[in-house]
Scaffold this motif. Sequence first.
Motif, short mmCIF file in Angstrom:
data_model
loop_
_atom_site.label_atom_id
_atom_site.label_comp_id
_atom_site.label_asym_id
_atom_site.label_seq_id
_atom_site.Cartn_x
_atom_site.Cartn_y
_atom_site.Cartn_z
N ILE A 1 51.42 31.14 36.26
CA ILE A 1 51.02 30.73 37.38
C ILE A 1 49.52 29.92 37.48
O ILE A 1 49.19 29.04 38.04
CB ILE A 1 50.76 31.76 38.50
N ASP A 2 48.54 30.58 36.70
CA ASP A 2 47.38 29.84 36.57
C ASP A 2 47.08 28.77 35.29
O ASP A 2 46.39 28.33 35.46
CB ASP A 2 46.24 30.99 35.93
N GLU A 3 48.32 28.63 34.65
CA GLU A 3 48.22 27.46 33.63
C GLU A 3 48.57 26.12 34.20
O GLU A 3 49.36 25.97 34.89
CB GLU A 3 49.29 27.94 32.66
N THR A 4 47.55 25.23 33.62
CA THR A 4 47.65 23.91 34.16
C THR A 4 48.13 22.90 33.09
O THR A 4 48.75 21.83 33.71
CB THR A 4 46.14 23.28 34.32
N ASP A 5 48.50 23.56 31.94
CA ASP A 5 49.14 22.68 30.95
C ASP A 5 50.65 22.84 31.03
O ASP A 5 51.23 23.88 30.95
CB ASP A 5 48.55 23.09 29.41
N GLU A 6 51.29 21.92 31.55
CA GLU A 6 52.89 21.98 31.69
C GLU A 6 53.24 22.49 30.59
O GLU A 6 54.52 23.26 30.56
CB GLU A 6 53.43 20.65 31.89
N ALA A 7 53.29 21.94 29.07
CA ALA A 7 54.05 22.08 27.98
C ALA A 7 53.76 23.70 27.88
O ALA A 7 54.57 24.55 27.24
CB ALA A 7 53.43 21.32 26.85
N LEU A 8 52.41 24.11 27.88
CA LEU A 8 51.97 25.66 27.75
C LEU A 8 52.74 26.53 28.63
O LEU A 8 53.28 27.72 28.33
CB LEU A 8 50.69 25.85 27.66
N ARG A 9 52.80 26.14 30.20
CA ARG A 9 53.40 26.72 30.89
C ARG A 9 54.82 26.84 30.88
O ARG A 9 55.44 27.85 31.10
CB ARG A 9 53.47 25.96 32.26
N GLN A 10 55.68 25.82 30.16
CA GLN A 10 57.13 26.22 29.83
C GLN A 10 57.24 27.03 28.80
O GLN A 10 58.30 27.72 28.82
CB GLN A 10 57.79 24.70 29.38
N LYS A 11 56.44 26.99 27.74
CA LYS A 11 56.57 28.18 26.72
C LYS A 11 56.18 29.56 27.38
O LYS A 11 56.99 30.56 26.85
CB LYS A 11 55.43 27.93 25.64
N GLN A 12 55.21 29.66 28.34
CA GLN A 12 55.20 30.97 28.86
C GLN A 12 56.37 31.30 29.66
O GLN A 12 56.73 32.46 29.82
CB GLN A 12 53.93 30.71 29.74
N LEU A 13 57.11 30.33 30.53
CA LEU A 13 58.30 30.68 31.19
C LEU A 13 59.23 31.21 30.30
O LEU A 13 60.21 32.01 30.63
CB LEU A 13 58.47 29.44 31.95
N GLN A 14 59.43 30.39 29.08
CA GLN A 14 60.41 30.72 28.13
C GLN A 14 60.34 32.16 27.61
O GLN A 14 61.16 33.15 27.55
CB GLN A 14 60.37 29.89 26.92
N HIS A 15 58.98 32.69 27.28
CA HIS A 15 58.67 34.02 27.05
C HIS A 15 58.97 35.18 28.21
O HIS A 15 59.50 36.29 27.86
CB HIS A 15 57.15 34.21 26.54
N ILE A 16 58.84 34.54 29.43
CA ILE A 16 59.13 35.44 30.54
C ILE A 16 60.69 35.78 30.42
O ILE A 16 61.13 36.77 30.86
CB ILE A 16 58.80 34.86 31.88
N LEU A 17 61.54 34.82 30.19
CA LEU A 17 62.84 34.76 30.16
C LEU A 17 63.52 35.59 29.06
O LEU A 17 64.10 36.50 29.30
CB LEU A 17 63.49 33.30 30.01
N GLU A 18 62.78 35.43 27.88
CA GLU A 18 62.93 36.46 26.73
C GLU A 18 62.83 37.77 27.02
O GLU A 18 63.73 38.69 26.75
CB GLU A 18 62.46 35.77 25.55
N SER A 19 61.69 38.00 27.81
CA SER A 19 61.38 39.38 28.15
C SER A 19 62.18 40.07 29.25
O SER A 19 62.90 41.18 29.22
CB SER A 19 59.86 39.56 28.53
N SER A 20 62.35 38.91 30.11
CA SER A 20 63.19 39.44 30.95
C SER A 20 64.98 39.84 30.63
O SER A 20 65.70 40.85 30.99
CB SER A 20 63.58 38.31 32.14
N ASN A 21 65.41 39.24 29.49
CA ASN A 21 66.84 39.44 28.77
C ASN A 21 66.41 40.76 28.24
O ASN A 21 67.50 41.63 28.24
CB ASN A 21 66.84 38.43 27.85
N VAL A 22 65.58 41.08 27.38
CA VAL A 22 65.30 42.31 26.83
C VAL A 22 65.11 43.58 27.96
O VAL A 22 66.07 44.49 27.52
CB VAL A 22 63.92 42.45 25.81
N LEU A 23 64.49 43.30 28.87
CA LEU A 23 64.47 44.34 30.03
C LEU A 23 65.85 44.68 30.44
O LEU A 23 66.55 45.73 30.70
CB LEU A 23 63.55 43.97 30.93
#
Length: 484
Positions: A274-296
């Motif tokens: 939410i706080d990230e302004t860099d779009e590329a870095l945000r997409q990477k963070q969203l990808q990590h969220i998706l991976e963590s969600s799949n593990v959970l």
Amino acid sequence: MPKTTTSMRRQLILMVSMVLICINVLALWGAHIYANRATKVSYDRLLYGAALQMAENINILDSKVFIDLPVSAFETLALSNSDRAFYAIMSNQYQVLTGYNDLPSIPFTQLLLQSTEKEKFIPIYYEAPYHEENVRFVALGKRLLEADKVNDVFIIVGQTLGARQAAAAEINRMALHFVSLFFVITLLLLLFVIWRVLRPLQAIKQAITERSPLELSPLETNVPSEIAPLLKSINYFMAQLDTTLERLKRFTAEAAHQIRTPLAGLNSQAQNAIDETDEALRQKQLQHILESSNVLSNTVNQLLNRATLTHRYQSHPFSPVSLDQLTKDTCRELVVWALERSVEIEYVGDIQATVDGDEFALKQMLQNIIENAIKYSPNKGLVEVELMSTNELKNVAVVLQIRDQGVGVPDEDKEHIFEYFYRSPDNQASGSGIGLSIAKEVAEHHDARFHLKDNEPTGLIVEVIFPRRVLSKNRYPKVKGARL
């Protein structure tokens, strides 16, 4: 609410009472028969004695019959104070020589038949109504001899039935009193015996009632040998319950920790995105969220599956399961998921096997083992699933092998791999650390042995050996390279 039936104590009392009632009724019936027979024999002897005394005082002289009735005969009949007596002495011409003229007809035919066939007359007893009363009669004959002449006379003596009926009633009354007393005393003794017999059950109930709900140690109560199996079953049940509760407590704590950690990570990564302004870095963070969600999600699904299996272990009986068909179906269901990861599944089977077990649980075991093999297989790797028979330790068994070509498991990690949520420090693949633990539990529930071996040149072999109760039949030729 438990389904209850009539109390055991009440059933025992009812059955004992019914048995006692039957015995007492039979005793009263026997006493009644005995009383009637005894009084009949006793008073018939009095009648016969009086008739004999009369017969002894009958003589003949100059063709004339002289009768001198003794007082003792009437004294004998007078022993029955409440009865009236009747008598008659008759000639062989049916003429009344003395006594009552209107006595009921007597069985002259039998008496005359005796006079022609036997030297001694046998008394004949019969009952007939006389003056509106039932009277018991005895008829007796006497042969009078004079020179070459023979004359027969017949003595008839009767008595009313009041005294003998009163005597029989008195005997019946005494028998009733005795049987009633016997019934009461016996019932009280049997009630005491029932109380003593059921006392151990009450002791077990009291011991369980006085216990704390958290106290699941074995009951230590002295019980008879017949109740010992019940106490053993209760202790076995409490031991199982204690094990289940302890396992649930430990598993709940571990599960809470394992779920809390990825949830905290998800929350942190989402806040950063939410706080990230860099779009590329945000997409990477969203990808990590998706991976963590799949593990959970995978962890939660595994936890739910384990809870379901734990319930089925105690609630579902075993039934015949076609192990080879179940293995094929599981491989077919996972083949698309494996191809998405560039892994092939090959089923190599040479037998048809049927095992007594829980089909749902066995399928969960197969899925977890095969998914684990696919997950750790390299790109374009091969997972082989084979079902074979072996004569290990003189017991014919069915062996299921799942072989992968991954990096394998170090020897120091093999003893820990079945622990819940355990993950090797060198393991970089995502996972919950629950799958193989569940698979081993299912195998042990089916009395199967779970082995880990190294594959050649690399990889891991998961081997499940089912015991002798697995039925193998209809062998068919082995087909290599049969990909599903």
